[in-house]
Design a protein around this motif. Structure first.
Motif, PDB file in Angstrom:
ATOM      1  N   ARG A   1      10.118   9.371  -0.453  1.00  0.00           N
ATOM      2  CA  ARG A   1      10.932   9.294  -1.914  1.00  0.00           C
ATOM      3  C   ARG A   1      11.432   6.885  -1.829  1.00  0.00           C
ATOM      4  NH1 ARG A   1      16.262  11.551  -0.021  1.00  0.00           N
ATOM      5  NH2 ARG A   1      15.231  12.077   2.370  1.00  0.00           N
ATOM      6  N   GLY A   2      10.828   6.544  -1.211  1.00  0.00           N
ATOM      7  CA  GLY A   2      10.740   5.563  -1.402  1.00  0.00           C
ATOM      8  C   GLY A   2      10.726   4.434  -0.462  1.00  0.00           C
ATOM      9  N   LEU A   3      10.406   2.906  -1.176  1.00  0.00           N
ATOM     10  CA  LEU A   3      10.583   1.569  -0.005  1.00  0.00           C
ATOM     11  C   LEU A   3      11.411   1.165   0.058  1.00  0.00           C
ATOM     12  CD1 LEU A   3       6.871   0.556  -0.323  1.00  0.00           C
ATOM     13  CD2 LEU A   3       7.808   2.100   1.124  1.00  0.00           C
TER      14      LEU A   3
ATOM     15  N   GLU B   1       4.411   7.043  -5.108  1.00  0.00           N
ATOM     16  CA  GLU B   1       3.587   7.146  -6.508  1.00  0.00           C
ATOM     17  C   GLU B   1       2.984   9.058  -6.349  1.00  0.00           C
ATOM     18  OE1 GLU B   1       0.518   4.782  -7.838  1.00  0.00           O
ATOM     19  OE2 GLU B   1       2.331   2.751  -7.906  1.00  0.00           O
ATOM     20  N   GLN B   2       2.986   8.886  -4.993  1.00  0.00           N
ATOM     21  CA  GLN B   2       2.114  10.590  -4.372  1.00  0.00           C
ATOM     22  C   GLN B   2       3.573  11.447  -4.465  1.00  0.00           C
ATOM     23  OE1 GLN B   2      -1.032  10.008  -2.099  1.00  0.00           O
ATOM     24  NE2 GLN B   2      -1.236   7.822  -3.203  1.00  0.00           N
ATOM     25  N   LYS B   3       4.391  10.812  -4.253  1.00  0.00           N
ATOM     26  CA  LYS B   3       5.683  11.765  -3.820  1.00  0.00           C
ATOM     27  C   LYS B   3       5.878  11.996  -1.964  1.00  0.00           C
ATOM     28  CE  LYS B   3       7.185  12.750  -7.890  1.00  0.00           C
ATOM     29  NZ  LYS B   3       8.025  11.626  -8.417  1.00  0.00           N
TER      30      LYS B   3
ATOM     31  N   LEU C   1       1.028  -1.162   0.279  1.00  0.00           N
ATOM     32  CA  LEU C   1      -0.286  -0.291   0.308  1.00  0.00           C
ATOM     33  C   LEU C   1       1.020   1.263  -0.101  1.00  0.00           C
ATOM     34  CD1 LEU C   1      -2.945  -0.861   2.534  1.00  0.00           C
ATOM     35  CD2 LEU C   1      -3.138  -1.249  -0.005  1.00  0.00           C
ATOM     36  N   ALA C   2       1.586   1.099   0.877  1.00  0.00           N
ATOM     37  CA  ALA C   2       2.644   2.499   0.673  1.00  0.00           C
ATOM     38  C   ALA C   2       3.593   2.619  -0.399  1.00  0.00           C
ATOM     39  CB  ALA C   2       4.090   2.154   1.783  1.00  0.00           C
TER      40      ALA C   2
END
Length: 90
Positions: A28-30, A23-25, A17-18
């Motif tokens: 920054r990342g996972l 994608e929505q900024k 889900l994160a």
């Protein structure tokens, strides 16, 4: 010493889900990595995840503030995403 994390259903679903937060900024990342105390204390936001915890924001570690010592924006957002997902799947 390294601590092992069990890849539970809640954590794996939260990671999935994160991706929408990336994608929505919002983030920054996972990724996954072993964390040091320095990593935890220098983080803007820390949270624990699990079946009984859902998403639990952590604001202090060893008596020291994490970030500004207040709950950040990501943990409540991720918790809401998890709850919405559970409601849809129920």
């Amino acid at each position: 010493s390294l601590r092992q994390v069990l890849r539970g259903t809640t954590m794996m679903r939260a990671f999935h889900l994160a991706q929408s937060l990336v994608e929505q900024k919002v983030i920054r990342g996972l990724g996954e990595k072993d964390l040091s105390e320095k990593d935890i204390l220098s983080a803007k936001e820390v949270m624990m995840m699990g079946t009984t915890l859902d998403v639990l924001p952590i604001t202090k570690y060893e008596g020291k503030n994490i970030g500004d010592g207040k709950v950040g924006d990501v943990a409540p957002t991720l918790r809401r995403l998890l709850f919405d997902d559970m409601r849809i799947r129920a």
